[in-house]
Design a protein around this motif. Structure first.
Motif, PDB file in Angstrom:
ATOM      1  N   VAL A  37       0.438  -1.379  -0.466  1.00  0.00           N
ATOM      2  CA  VAL A  37       0.062  -0.220  -0.059  1.00  0.00           C
ATOM      3  C   VAL A  37       1.006   1.311   0.019  1.00  0.00           C
ATOM      4  O   VAL A  37       0.939   2.061  -0.836  1.00  0.00           O
ATOM      5  CB  VAL A  37      -0.843   0.056   0.496  1.00  0.00           C
ATOM      6  N   LYS A  38       2.447   1.231   0.866  1.00  0.00           N
ATOM      7  CA  LYS A  38       3.069   2.258   0.686  1.00  0.00           C
ATOM      8  C   LYS A  38       3.413   2.077  -0.552  1.00  0.00           C
ATOM      9  O   LYS A  38       3.837   3.268  -0.680  1.00  0.00           O
ATOM     10  CB  LYS A  38       4.000   2.338   1.862  1.00  0.00           C
ATOM     11  N   GLU A  39       3.545   1.666  -0.995  1.00  0.00           N
ATOM     12  CA  GLU A  39       4.936   1.517  -2.315  1.00  0.00           C
ATOM     13  C   GLU A  39       3.295   1.817  -3.401  1.00  0.00           C
ATOM     14  O   GLU A  39       3.976   3.294  -4.584  1.00  0.00           O
ATOM     15  CB  GLU A  39       5.506   0.201  -2.316  1.00  0.00           C
ATOM     16  N   GLN A  40       2.574   1.971  -3.363  1.00  0.00           N
ATOM     17  CA  GLN A  40       1.485   2.400  -4.869  1.00  0.00           C
ATOM     18  C   GLN A  40       1.097   3.349  -4.256  1.00  0.00           C
ATOM     19  O   GLN A  40       0.953   4.508  -4.947  1.00  0.00           O
ATOM     20  CB  GLN A  40      -0.143   1.385  -4.188  1.00  0.00           C
ATOM     21  N   ALA A  41       0.928   4.247  -3.356  1.00  0.00           N
ATOM     22  CA  ALA A  41       0.634   5.336  -3.119  1.00  0.00           C
ATOM     23  C   ALA A  41       1.952   6.294  -3.245  1.00  0.00           C
ATOM     24  O   ALA A  41       2.084   7.458  -3.855  1.00  0.00           O
ATOM     25  CB  ALA A  41       0.434   5.709  -1.030  1.00  0.00           C
ATOM     26  N   ALA A  42       3.299   5.696  -3.267  1.00  0.00           N
ATOM     27  CA  ALA A  42       4.482   6.449  -3.453  1.00  0.00           C
ATOM     28  C   ALA A  42       4.638   6.920  -4.837  1.00  0.00           C
ATOM     29  O   ALA A  42       4.757   7.545  -5.612  1.00  0.00           O
ATOM     30  CB  ALA A  42       5.714   5.687  -2.986  1.00  0.00           C
ATOM     31  N   LEU A  43       4.464   5.820  -5.197  1.00  0.00           N
ATOM     32  CA  LEU A  43       4.094   5.357  -6.679  1.00  0.00           C
ATOM     33  C   LEU A  43       3.434   6.838  -7.352  1.00  0.00           C
ATOM     34  O   LEU A  43       3.022   7.242  -8.294  1.00  0.00           O
ATOM     35  CB  LEU A  43       4.345   3.946  -7.926  1.00  0.00           C
ATOM     36  N   GLU A  44       2.087   6.191  -7.123  1.00  0.00           N
ATOM     37  CA  GLU A  44       0.601   7.362  -7.719  1.00  0.00           C
ATOM     38  C   GLU A  44       1.877   8.830  -7.206  1.00  0.00           C
ATOM     39  O   GLU A  44       0.651   9.769  -8.553  1.00  0.00           O
ATOM     40  CB  GLU A  44      -0.367   7.185  -6.817  1.00  0.00           C
ATOM     41  N   GLU A  45       1.713   8.904  -6.248  1.00  0.00           N
ATOM     42  CA  GLU A  45       2.245  10.416  -6.174  1.00  0.00           C
ATOM     43  C   GLU A  45       3.679  11.186  -6.320  1.00  0.00           C
ATOM     44  O   GLU A  45       3.770  12.153  -7.148  1.00  0.00           O
ATOM     45  CB  GLU A  45       2.511  10.509  -4.304  1.00  0.00           C
ATOM     46  N   THR A  46       4.466  10.054  -7.021  1.00  0.00           N
ATOM     47  CA  THR A  46       4.972  10.739  -8.140  1.00  0.00           C
ATOM     48  C   THR A  46       4.954  10.808 -10.079  1.00  0.00           C
ATOM     49  O   THR A  46       5.666  11.591  -9.858  1.00  0.00           O
ATOM     50  CB  THR A  46       6.017   9.560  -8.112  1.00  0.00           C
ATOM     51  N   GLU A  47       4.539  10.176  -9.889  1.00  0.00           N
ATOM     52  CA  GLU A  47       3.779   9.878 -11.035  1.00  0.00           C
ATOM     53  C   GLU A  47       2.532  11.096 -11.629  1.00  0.00           C
ATOM     54  O   GLU A  47       2.285  12.066 -12.151  1.00  0.00           O
ATOM     55  CB  GLU A  47       2.639   8.552 -11.439  1.00  0.00           C
ATOM     56  N   SER A  48       1.726  11.997 -10.491  1.00  0.00           N
ATOM     57  CA  SER A  48       1.212  12.979 -10.100  1.00  0.00           C
ATOM     58  C   SER A  48       1.838  13.975 -10.411  1.00  0.00           C
ATOM     59  O   SER A  48       1.090  15.382 -10.809  1.00  0.00           O
ATOM     60  CB  SER A  48       0.172  12.985  -9.029  1.00  0.00           C
ATOM     61  N   SER A  49       3.044  14.288  -9.818  1.00  0.00           N
ATOM     62  CA  SER A  49       4.301  15.621  -9.628  1.00  0.00           C
ATOM     63  C   SER A  49       4.252  15.483 -11.136  1.00  0.00           C
ATOM     64  O   SER A  49       4.858  16.762 -11.043  1.00  0.00           O
ATOM     65  CB  SER A  49       4.951  15.212  -8.633  1.00  0.00           C
ATOM     66  N   GLN A  50       4.645  14.447 -11.782  1.00  0.00           N
ATOM     67  CA  GLN A  50       5.292  13.990 -13.236  1.00  0.00           C
ATOM     68  C   GLN A  50       4.828  14.571 -14.004  1.00  0.00           C
ATOM     69  O   GLN A  50       4.980  15.672 -15.006  1.00  0.00           O
ATOM     70  CB  GLN A  50       6.164  13.303 -13.338  1.00  0.00           C
ATOM     71  N   THR A  51       3.194  14.580 -14.194  1.00  0.00           N
ATOM     72  CA  THR A  51       2.251  15.236 -14.647  1.00  0.00           C
ATOM     73  C   THR A  51       2.118  16.132 -14.718  1.00  0.00           C
ATOM     74  O   THR A  51       2.406  17.473 -13.970  1.00  0.00           O
ATOM     75  CB  THR A  51       0.623  14.717 -14.226  1.00  0.00           C
ATOM     76  N   LYS A  52       2.572  16.858 -16.374  1.00  0.00           N
ATOM     77  CA  LYS A  52       2.447  18.738 -17.106  1.00  0.00           C
ATOM     78  C   LYS A  52       0.683  18.575 -16.813  1.00  0.00           C
ATOM     79  O   LYS A  52       0.594  18.229 -17.511  1.00  0.00           O
ATOM     80  CB  LYS A  52       2.654  18.517 -17.839  1.00  0.00           C
TER      81      LYS A  52
END
Length: 229
Positions: A138-153
């Motif tokens: 769950v923590k890894e998935q949350a971290a991945l989603e946060e990273t993808e969200s920050s990289q989306t322009k």
């Protein structure tokens, strides 16, 4: 001579009284009891250590056991157990909030506990590898989603209309750059036509020129009427 003999006798230790003999006897008895207690404590520690060494040896030889938890014990007993575990090549930790509830856990080197497992024991919780694995995912998935969200322009915002179209009735359809040659900045009067700015005649000269043109036109009109008559 008598004085010298008296001085020597006075400097000599007096024979012990009955009370002094009793005090010395009690002191000897107390020292003997203390030594006996120390010997008993030393013997008890040796027996306890021997017992732990046997348990630790059995634990190491048991391939089905990865860790071993002991019941709460005193500080001295915990110290002996930690020492035995270190000599045997094991990892040991003490857990418990107070002195009465502190206990020791042994871990084989190849099954050393993770930081999450140690944190669970420190909190007094039972360690469940399955639950821990779910939390980790769950923590890894949350971290991945946060990273993808920050990289989306974010999409660029386009204006609803062109300002030139909106103000075409004021500035015309030509661009400001194309129309700029008709105006020239004037720090005193603002922007004026270039032709007017280049007119260097005085007001009197301009008025005389206008009057001359008017007389010329009148004479022309008058000559034309005379010829027609």
């Amino acid at each position: 001579m008598a004085d010298l003999l008296g001085s020597i006798l006075n400097s000599m230790e007096k024979p012990p009284t009955v009370g002094d003999k009793e005090s010395r006897r009690k002191a000897r008895e107390q020292a003997a009891r203390l030594k006996k207690m120390e010997d008993q404590e030393r013997k008890r520690k040796a027996e306890f250590r021997k017992k732990l060494e046997k348990e630790v040896s059995d634990f190491i030889q048991d391939s089905l056991q990865q860790k071993r938890k002991y019941n709460p014990m005193g500080k001295i007993e915990r110290s002996i157990l930690h020492d035995v575990a270190e000599v045997a090549g094991l990892t040991s930790f003490s857990f418990g909030e107070d002195e009465e509830s502190r206990y020791v856990m042994l871990f084989k080197k190849e099954f050393a506990p993770s930081d999450e497992e140690l944190e669970a024991y420190r909190k007094g919780e039972e360690w469940d590898p399955k639950v821990a694995e779910q939390r980790r995912r769950v923590k890894e998935q949350a971290a991945l989603e946060e990273t993808e969200s920050s990289q989306t322009k974010k999409p660029e915002t386009c204006p609803n209309s062109n300002y030139r179209d909106k103000y075409s009735h004021l500035i015309g359809t030509s661009s400001a750059k194309d129309a700029a040659h008709t105006l020239e900045a004037n720090s005193t009067y603002g922007c004026v036509p270039v032709a007017n700015k280049r007119d260097t005649r005085s007001i009197e000269e301009a008025m005389n020129e206008m009057r001359a043109k008017k007389r010329q036109k009148q004479e022309s009109d008058s000559g034309a009427r005379s010829s027609s008559s």
